[in-house]
Design an enzyme around this catalytic site. Sequence first.
Site, mmCIF file in Angstrom:
data_model
loop_
_atom_site.group_PDB
_atom_site.id
_atom_site.type_symbol
_atom_site.label_atom_id
_atom_site.label_comp_id
_atom_site.label_asym_id
_atom_site.label_seq_id
_atom_site.Cartn_x
_atom_site.Cartn_y
_atom_site.Cartn_z
ATOM 1 N N TYR A 1 0.822 -1.207 0.000
ATOM 2 C CA TYR A 1 0.000 0.000 0.000
ATOM 3 C C TYR A 1 0.852 1.251 0.000
ATOM 4 O O TYR A 1 2.068 1.197 0.211
ATOM 5 C CB TYR A 1 -0.954 -0.001 1.201
ATOM 6 C CG TYR A 1 -0.329 0.331 2.545
ATOM 7 C CD1 TYR A 1 0.507 -0.577 3.191
ATOM 8 C CD2 TYR A 1 -0.581 1.544 3.170
ATOM 9 C CE1 TYR A 1 1.067 -0.266 4.436
ATOM 10 C CE2 TYR A 1 -0.020 1.858 4.412
ATOM 11 C CZ TYR A 1 0.799 0.944 5.031
ATOM 12 O OH TYR A 1 1.362 1.254 6.247
ATOM 13 N N LEU B 1 11.242 1.339 6.983
ATOM 14 C CA LEU B 1 10.636 1.736 5.715
ATOM 15 C C LEU B 1 11.365 2.974 5.175
ATOM 16 O O LEU B 1 11.633 3.907 5.931
ATOM 17 C CB LEU B 1 9.156 2.083 5.944
ATOM 18 C CG LEU B 1 8.372 2.366 4.661
ATOM 19 C CD1 LEU B 1 8.045 1.059 3.943
ATOM 20 C CD2 LEU B 1 7.087 3.120 4.961
ATOM 21 N N GLU C 1 11.706 2.393 14.426
ATOM 22 C CA GLU C 1 10.683 3.306 13.897
ATOM 23 C C GLU C 1 9.611 3.567 14.942
ATOM 24 O O GLU C 1 9.533 2.874 15.961
ATOM 25 C CB GLU C 1 10.004 2.682 12.673
ATOM 26 C CG GLU C 1 10.925 2.475 11.507
ATOM 27 C CD GLU C 1 10.167 1.944 10.298
ATOM 28 O OE1 GLU C 1 9.820 2.752 9.422
ATOM 29 O OE2 GLU C 1 9.913 0.736 10.233
ATOM 30 N N LYS D 1 6.444 -1.982 1.938
ATOM 31 C CA LYS D 1 5.259 -1.402 2.594
ATOM 32 C C LYS D 1 4.069 -2.342 2.439
ATOM 33 O O LYS D 1 3.183 -2.121 1.611
ATOM 34 C CB LYS D 1 4.965 -0.009 2.024
ATOM 35 C CG LYS D 1 4.072 0.845 2.938
ATOM 36 C CD LYS D 1 4.116 2.292 2.541
ATOM 37 C CE LYS D 1 3.138 3.160 3.288
ATOM 38 N NZ LYS D 1 3.353 3.227 4.732
HETATM 39 N N1 PDD Z 1 2.916 4.927 7.213
HETATM 40 N N2 PDD Z 1 7.619 3.764 8.808
HETATM 41 C C1 PDD Z 1 6.483 3.080 8.863
HETATM 42 C C2 PDD Z 1 6.469 1.761 9.553
HETATM 43 C C3 PDD Z 1 5.313 3.603 8.270
HETATM 44 O O1 PDD Z 1 4.172 2.901 8.312
HETATM 45 C C4 PDD Z 1 5.354 4.877 7.641
HETATM 46 C C5 PDD Z 1 4.161 5.504 6.984
HETATM 47 C C6 PDD Z 1 6.580 5.562 7.630
HETATM 48 C C7 PDD Z 1 6.728 6.920 6.956
HETATM 49 O O2 PDD Z 1 6.701 6.799 5.555
HETATM 50 P P1 PDD Z 1 6.156 7.988 4.647
HETATM 51 O O3 PDD Z 1 6.933 9.186 5.018
HETATM 52 O O4 PDD Z 1 6.441 7.534 3.269
HETATM 53 O O5 PDD Z 1 4.692 8.146 4.948
HETATM 54 C C8 PDD Z 1 7.687 4.983 8.205
HETATM 55 C C9 PDD Z 1 1.712 5.439 6.609
HETATM 56 C C10 PDD Z 1 1.555 6.906 6.678
HETATM 57 C C11 PDD Z 1 0.520 4.665 7.161
HETATM 58 O O6 PDD Z 1 0.672 3.482 7.318
HETATM 59 O O7 PDD Z 1 -0.549 5.257 7.367
#
Ligand code: PDD
Length: 281
Positions: free
Chosen positions: A33, A201, A176, A144
């Site tokens: 996703y 991620l 994280e 992801k």
């Molecule tokens: N999640 N690390 C994890 C485990 C995440 O799920 C996310 C983002 C990030 C940050 O990635 P980005 O800057 O590309 O959003 C880091 C999204 C926002 C979610 O699951 O809703």
Amino acid sequence: MSRIVYLNGAFIPEEEASISIFDRGFLFADAVYEVTSVLDGKLVDFDGHMARLERSLGEVGMPMPMDREAWLALHRELVVKNGLEEGCVYLQVSRGVADRNFLFPENVSQTVVAFTQLKNLAGEKKGLRVVSIPDIRWRRRDIKTVQLLAASMSKTGAKKQGKDDVWMVEDGFVTEGSSSNTYIVTSEGAIVTRQLSSSILPGITRAAVLKLAEERGFVIEERPFTLDEAKAAQEAFVTSATSFVLPVVEIDGTELSGGVPGPTARRLNEIYIEEGRRNAI
Ligand code: PDD
């Protein structure tokens, strides 16, 4: 008001959108996703999110079901149909529908789902209080996937303790937040964040914020850091598409930056929003 969502080529009311109980996203978390933020009705860091989607799909052996232009049209149509000014677009691609079998099925069409969520992204930020927790997730956090139960359990556990979120720790180092990348600011003002690997991620907001910070003369150290280092830091913050740059004001009961959002995190958030608005498409 009911949203208009996207399901396999059709824009339909959310109540009418349903998928098979045999969808592999449902049975095996066999899906990836993306979440792209929307400011002023436009998509922020869209190309970064689509590049990461392609990479995630490739890592789990799935093709990109459509090209960049088609993804862009889909995102834009969802934003327009829902009158979304500020929020995000969630997009999920699963391997598709097949009778339950651990082997990947052949010749099935992928399930593509997308919907919008209304969120206040650019408003004032309070600062998170986090608790540490062992990182119990799988070892391919660079992909992801929708396999989010560990993150969901962790965040719910933090809420039960009256806190906002977790910082996950593995081998003594912070990995994280439940859905964000993590940072500290040292007493010399350097921004420290863990380097990219399969342990975290590759955040799209992370990449953009580090680039903007570097351009403005901030010193950046990409390396692991411990919880003790974080607790003694000048500031701490997280980044994600749904929070932008969000200050952390407490870690395991230890207050940071006097318990209020620190200046570096606040400044980076302003810069990110400014640039995000400028470059959104
Ligand atoms: N999640 N690390 C994890 C485990 C995440 O799920 C996310 C983002 C990030 C940050 O990635 P980005 O800057 O590309 O959003 C880091 C999204 C926002 C979610 O699951 O809703």
